[in-house]
Design a protein around this motif. Structure first.
Motif, PDB file in Angstrom:
ATOM      1  N   PHE A 162       0.879  -1.172   0.000  1.00  0.00           N
ATOM      2  CA  PHE A 162       0.000   0.000   0.000  1.00  0.00           C
ATOM      3  C   PHE A 162       0.916   1.221   0.000  1.00  0.00           C
ATOM      4  N   LEU A 163       1.156   1.768  -1.178  1.00  0.00           N
ATOM      5  CA  LEU A 163       2.197   2.774  -1.346  1.00  0.00           C
ATOM      6  C   LEU A 163       1.662   4.191  -1.494  1.00  0.00           C
ATOM      7  N   THR A 164       0.357   4.380  -1.249  1.00  0.00           N
ATOM      8  CA  THR A 164      -0.227   5.722  -1.224  1.00  0.00           C
ATOM      9  C   THR A 164      -1.109   5.835   0.014  1.00  0.00           C
ATOM     10  N   PRO A 165      -1.306   7.046   0.526  1.00  0.00           N
ATOM     11  CA  PRO A 165      -2.183   7.222   1.684  1.00  0.00           C
ATOM     12  C   PRO A 165      -3.597   6.703   1.427  1.00  0.00           C
ATOM     13  N   GLU A 166      -4.088   6.951   0.217  1.00  0.00           N
ATOM     14  CA  GLU A 166      -5.462   6.555  -0.119  1.00  0.00           C
ATOM     15  C   GLU A 166      -5.639   5.040  -0.099  1.00  0.00           C
ATOM     16  N   SER A 167      -4.607   4.315  -0.548  1.00  0.00           N
ATOM     17  CA  SER A 167      -4.718   2.851  -0.580  1.00  0.00           C
ATOM     18  C   SER A 167      -4.783   2.274   0.833  1.00  0.00           C
ATOM     19  N   ILE A 168      -4.100   2.915   1.783  1.00  0.00           N
ATOM     20  CA  ILE A 168      -4.141   2.439   3.168  1.00  0.00           C
ATOM     21  C   ILE A 168      -5.515   2.672   3.775  1.00  0.00           C
ATOM     22  N   THR A 169      -6.034   3.888   3.663  1.00  0.00           N
ATOM     23  CA  THR A 169      -7.315   4.203   4.300  1.00  0.00           C
ATOM     24  C   THR A 169      -8.478   3.464   3.646  1.00  0.00           C
ATOM     25  N   GLU A 170      -8.357   3.172   2.350  1.00  0.00           N
ATOM     26  CA  GLU A 170      -9.423   2.418   1.689  1.00  0.00           C
ATOM     27  C   GLU A 170      -9.515   1.002   2.241  1.00  0.00           C
ATOM     28  N   ARG A 171      -8.357   0.373   2.466  1.00  0.00           N
ATOM     29  CA  ARG A 171      -8.341  -0.998   2.979  1.00  0.00           C
ATOM     30  C   ARG A 171      -8.436  -1.045   4.504  1.00  0.00           C
ATOM     31  N   PRO A 216      -9.514   1.574   7.123  1.00  0.00           N
ATOM     32  CA  PRO A 216     -10.012   2.878   7.595  1.00  0.00           C
ATOM     33  C   PRO A 216      -9.735   3.129   9.066  1.00  0.00           C
ATOM     34  N   GLU A 217      -9.491   2.080   9.837  1.00  0.00           N
ATOM     35  CA  GLU A 217      -9.200   2.261  11.264  1.00  0.00           C
ATOM     36  C   GLU A 217      -7.885   2.998  11.498  1.00  0.00           C
ATOM     37  N   PHE A 218      -7.033   3.100  10.447  1.00  0.00           N
ATOM     38  CA  PHE A 218      -5.759   3.787  10.590  1.00  0.00           C
ATOM     39  C   PHE A 218      -5.749   5.141   9.875  1.00  0.00           C
ATOM     40  N   LYS A 219      -6.917   5.735   9.665  1.00  0.00           N
ATOM     41  CA  LYS A 219      -6.974   6.995   8.923  1.00  0.00           C
ATOM     42  C   LYS A 219      -6.275   8.131   9.681  1.00  0.00           C
ATOM     43  N   ASP A 220      -6.322   8.112  11.011  1.00  0.00           N
ATOM     44  CA  ASP A 220      -5.621   9.148  11.777  1.00  0.00           C
ATOM     45  C   ASP A 220      -4.113   9.019  11.627  1.00  0.00           C
ATOM     46  N   ALA A 221      -3.623   7.788  11.581  1.00  0.00           N
ATOM     47  CA  ALA A 221      -2.194   7.582  11.362  1.00  0.00           C
ATOM     48  C   ALA A 221      -1.785   8.089   9.987  1.00  0.00           C
ATOM     49  N   VAL A 222      -2.596   7.798   8.992  1.00  0.00           N
ATOM     50  CA  VAL A 222      -2.310   8.273   7.636  1.00  0.00           C
ATOM     51  C   VAL A 222      -2.299   9.799   7.603  1.00  0.00           C
ATOM     52  N   ALA A 223      -3.263  10.409   8.301  1.00  0.00           N
ATOM     53  CA  ALA A 223      -3.328  11.873   8.351  1.00  0.00           C
ATOM     54  C   ALA A 223      -2.098  12.465   9.024  1.00  0.00           C
ATOM     55  N   ILE A 248     -13.898  -0.389  19.663  1.00  0.00           N
ATOM     56  CA  ILE A 248     -13.808  -1.844  19.475  1.00  0.00           C
ATOM     57  C   ILE A 248     -14.496  -2.250  18.181  1.00  0.00           C
ATOM     58  N   GLU A 249     -15.633  -1.676  17.915  1.00  0.00           N
ATOM     59  CA  GLU A 249     -16.373  -1.992  16.691  1.00  0.00           C
ATOM     60  C   GLU A 249     -15.589  -1.558  15.459  1.00  0.00           C
ATOM     61  N   LYS A 250     -14.978  -0.380  15.531  1.00  0.00           N
ATOM     62  CA  LYS A 250     -14.200   0.147  14.404  1.00  0.00           C
ATOM     63  C   LYS A 250     -12.939  -0.662  14.154  1.00  0.00           C
ATOM     64  N   PHE A 251     -12.392  -1.232  15.206  1.00  0.00           N
ATOM     65  CA  PHE A 251     -11.090  -1.871  15.149  1.00  0.00           C
ATOM     66  C   PHE A 251     -11.167  -3.396  15.074  1.00  0.00           C
ATOM     67  N   LYS A 252     -12.363  -3.935  14.948  1.00  0.00           N
ATOM     68  CA  LYS A 252     -12.554  -5.377  15.120  1.00  0.00           C
ATOM     69  C   LYS A 252     -11.882  -6.227  14.047  1.00  0.00           C
ATOM     70  N   HIS A 253     -11.585  -5.659  12.896  1.00  0.00           N
ATOM     71  CA  HIS A 253     -10.933  -6.440  11.840  1.00  0.00           C
ATOM     72  C   HIS A 253      -9.470  -6.023  11.642  1.00  0.00           C
ATOM     73  N   ALA A 254      -8.911  -5.339  12.614  1.00  0.00           N
ATOM     74  CA  ALA A 254      -7.550  -4.819  12.467  1.00  0.00           C
ATOM     75  C   ALA A 254      -6.510  -5.936  12.520  1.00  0.00           C
ATOM     76  N   PRO A 255      -5.416  -5.760  11.812  1.00  0.00           N
ATOM     77  CA  PRO A 255      -4.292  -6.708  11.890  1.00  0.00           C
ATOM     78  C   PRO A 255      -3.352  -6.314  13.033  1.00  0.00           C
ATOM     79  N   VAL A 256      -2.340  -7.130  13.277  1.00  0.00           N
ATOM     80  CA  VAL A 256      -1.187  -6.674  14.050  1.00  0.00           C
ATOM     81  C   VAL A 256      -0.561  -5.526  13.262  1.00  0.00           C
TER      82      VAL A 256
END
Length: 460
Positions: free
Chosen positions: A133-142, A144-151, A259-267
Motif C-alpha cells: 500500500f504505497l499511497t495514503p489513499e490505498s491504506i485508508t481504503e483498505r 479505515p481504522e488507521f486513517k488518523d495515522a495516515v493523516a 472496538i467496533e471500528k477496530f474489530k478487523h484490524a491486523p497486528v
C-alpha cells in the motif's frame, strides 16, 4: 579449559531448567525421541512472571536481512495451524490468530527493513502473502481504522497476510499438556522446583552431573539444559554474552465504538524500524496491547543485593514486586507516539502495564549451544525478544544441538565472542540508540497510578 561435547545416549535423562517457551518446546521435542525428560521451574506453568505469560505475541516472518529467522517462522506456521486444529478438537479457542501484519511507515517510502523483508519473503516463495500500500489513499481504503495515522504522515505500508498473533499464555498451556501427554516429568514450586546450583563431578569440577534445587535436593542427570529465559544470565557467568533487559508493555480497554471500528484490524507496526513500537488487535476480553521493542531497562543485581560484587541484571517482575508498572519515561514515550499514530488513546487511561523481560545477546541472535567450559551442559537462551513465535518448532532445533547435529541454526547460535558494549538488532525492528537505563532510578522510576491516567481527559 575448553571441553569437548559428547551428546547424550538414546533414553538418557535430561534435566531442563525453565518451563517457558524454549524449555517446554525442547522438552516436547526430546520426549518424541524417547529421552527421559525432567523440567524444573520455580513457578507453576505457565509461570506468572514469564515473558510468555501474556495476552498475545506477534507471529511474523518479516525479518529484514535476518533470513534465518524468516525461515524459522515459515517452518513454524504449519505447526501453529496444526495446534489450532488440536484446540478445535478439544473445544478450545485457537492459539494462533491469522489477522495479518500491517507495517506502516512514516513518509512516502518503505524503510530498508520493510523493503528487505518483502524482498526476502518473495525470494523464499511466499510472495503471495505480500500486499503493498504505497499511497495514503490505498491504506485508508483498505484499513479505515488507521486513517488518523495516515493523516499524521504514515503514507505507505505493506501487509503480510500469513502473519498474526498468538495467545501466548494459552500457547504455553497447550504445549505443557502435550509434554505431559508425552511423559515429560515436571517439578515446580518455589523450593522443590527452583534451581540453586549445578552438581559437578568432584574429580574435574567441570562435568555437570545434575542440579540442586532450593530445598537442598540433588537431582542427577546425564545432561542439563539451561533454559531459564532472562534469569539465565544470573545463574552462570556468561562473560557478557547474555543480559536481562526489561521492555515496556501497556494495555487499554477501549470504548465500544472503537472496538467496533477496530474489530478487523491486523497486528501493526508503527514505523517499527525507527520507533520500535507495535500493537495488536483487541482480544476477546476487550483488551488492546501495545508494546515497545527497544534497548529497554536493566535491573542490576547490586540494586537488590547490597553485598553483591557483580552487576548482572536480573528480572524485576510483578511476582516479586507487586504493584510494579512501567518506567515513567516509557509512559511518556507511549503517549508521544500514540498521540500522533492513534490520537483517540490520549483520552484513555492505561488499564494495565508491565515490564516484559528479554534474555538479550549483543548481536540479537539466540545462544543455543553446549557450554564450552562444562561437560554435559547446554545453554538455550538469548531470545532477544523473538522466542514466542517459534514456540512450536524451536525445540526441534535445540534438540538437534543437544544431539550434536550441525546446521545453519546451530552455527548461527553457537558460543561466540562479542565486540563493543552496545547491543544490535538482528532484524532491524528494535530501536537501539543508547544503553539501557537502570530500572527504578530517575526517569526510569516506576509510574504511579496517576501517571497511567489520561492527562488529556483530565483537561476536558
Amino acid at each position: 579449559m575448553t571441553t569437548t561435547y559428547t551428546p547424550p545416549k538414546q533414553g538418557a535423562k535430561v534435566i531442563i531448567v525453565g518451563g517457558g517457551s524454549f524449555g517446554l518446546s525442547t522438552a516436547y521435542a526430546l520426549s518424541l525421541k524417547k529421552y527421559n525428560v525432567w523440567v524444573f521451574d520455580r513457578n507453576t506453568i505457565p509461570s506468572a512472571d514469564a515473558s510468555s505469560t501474556d495476552i498475545n505475541k506477534c507471529v511474523r516472518m518479516d525479518y529484514g536481512a535476518d533470513t534465518l529467522s524468516m525461515q524459522l517462522t515459515m517452518e513454524a506456521f504449519p505447526h501453529w495451524h496444526q495446534w489450532n486444529r488440536e484446540r478445535a478438537e478439544m473445544g478450545l479457542s485457537p492459539v494462533f490468530h491469522n489477522t495479518g501484519s500491517l507495517l506502516l511507515c512514516k513518509g512516502n517510502k518503505l524503510s530498508d527493513y520493510e523493503r528487505l523483508s518483502i524482498q526476502h519473503v518473495r525470494e523464499a516463495g511466499y510472495g503471495h502473502t505480500i500486499q503493498e500500500f504505497l499511497t495514503p489513499e490505498s491504506i485508508t481504503e483498505r484499513f479505515p481504522e488507521f486513517k488518523d495515522a495516515v493523516a499524521s504522515g504514515y503514507h505507505c505500508a505493506y501487509l503480510n497476510t500469513a502473519a498474526g498473533w498468538c495467545d501466548s499464555s494459552e500457547t504455553i498451556k497447550h504445549l505443557y499438556k502435550k509434554c505431559l501427554d508425552n511423559g515429560v516429568h515436571f517439578i515446580t514450586g518455589y523450593n522443590q522446583g527452583a534451581f540453586e546450583k549445578f552438581i559437578f563431578n568432584n574429580i574435574d569440577n567441570q562435568t555437570v552431573q545434575g542440579i540442586q534445587t532450593r530445598d537442598g535436593t540433588q537431582h542427577v542427570a546425564d545432561h542439563v539444559i539451561l533454559a531459564a529465559g532472562p534469569w539465565t544470565a544470573s545463574l552462570l557467568d556468561f562473560g557478557g554474552r547474555l543480559q536481562a533487559t526489561g521492555q515496556a508493555v501497556i494495555q487499554f480497554k477501549p470504548p465500544q465504538a472503537f472496538i467496533e471500528k477496530f474489530k478487523h484490524a491486523p497486528v501493526y507496526g508503527i514505523d517499527i524500524s525507527h520507533t520500535g513500537f507495535y500493537g495488536f488487535p483487541i482480544n476477546a476480553e476487550g483488551k488492546m496491547k501495545i508494546a515497545s521493542h527497544s534497548v529497554g531497562y536493566v535491573n542490576p543485581w547490586q540494586q537488590q543485593e547490597k553485598n553483591s560484587e557483580d552487576n548482572v541484571s536480573v528480572p524485576r517482575t510483578q511476582v516479586s514486586h507487586q504493584g510494579d508498572t512501567i518506567p515513567v519515561k516509557a509512559v511518556h514515550h507511549f503517549r508521544q507516539i500514540l498521540a500522533e499514530f492513534m490520537p483517540e488513546t490520549s483520552n484513555w487511561d492505561i488499564s494495565y502495564s508491565r515490564v516484559c523481560w528479554y534474555s538479550d545477546t549483543p548481536d540479537g541472535k539466540f545462544l543455543v549451544t553446549p557450554h564450552p567450559n562444562y561437560n554435559n551442559l547446554i545453554v538455550a537462551s538469548g531470545d532477544s525478544g523473538h522466542a514466542m513465535k517459534f514456540t512450536p518448532n524451536i525445540g526441534f532445533k535445540i534438540a538437534q544441538v543437544v544431539e550434536g547435529i550441525e546446521s545453519d541454526y546451530s552455527r548461527a547460535w553457537a558460543w561466540r565472542d562479542h565486540k563493543g558494549d552496545m547491543m544490535t538488532s538482528s532484524d532491524g525492528t528494535r530501536n537501539i540508540t543508547s544503553k539501557p537505563l537502570t530500572l527504578g532510578v530517575g526517569e526510569a522510576r516506576m509510574a504511579s497510578a496517576d501517571d497511567l491516567k489520561s492527562k488529556q481527559k483530565s483537561k476536558l
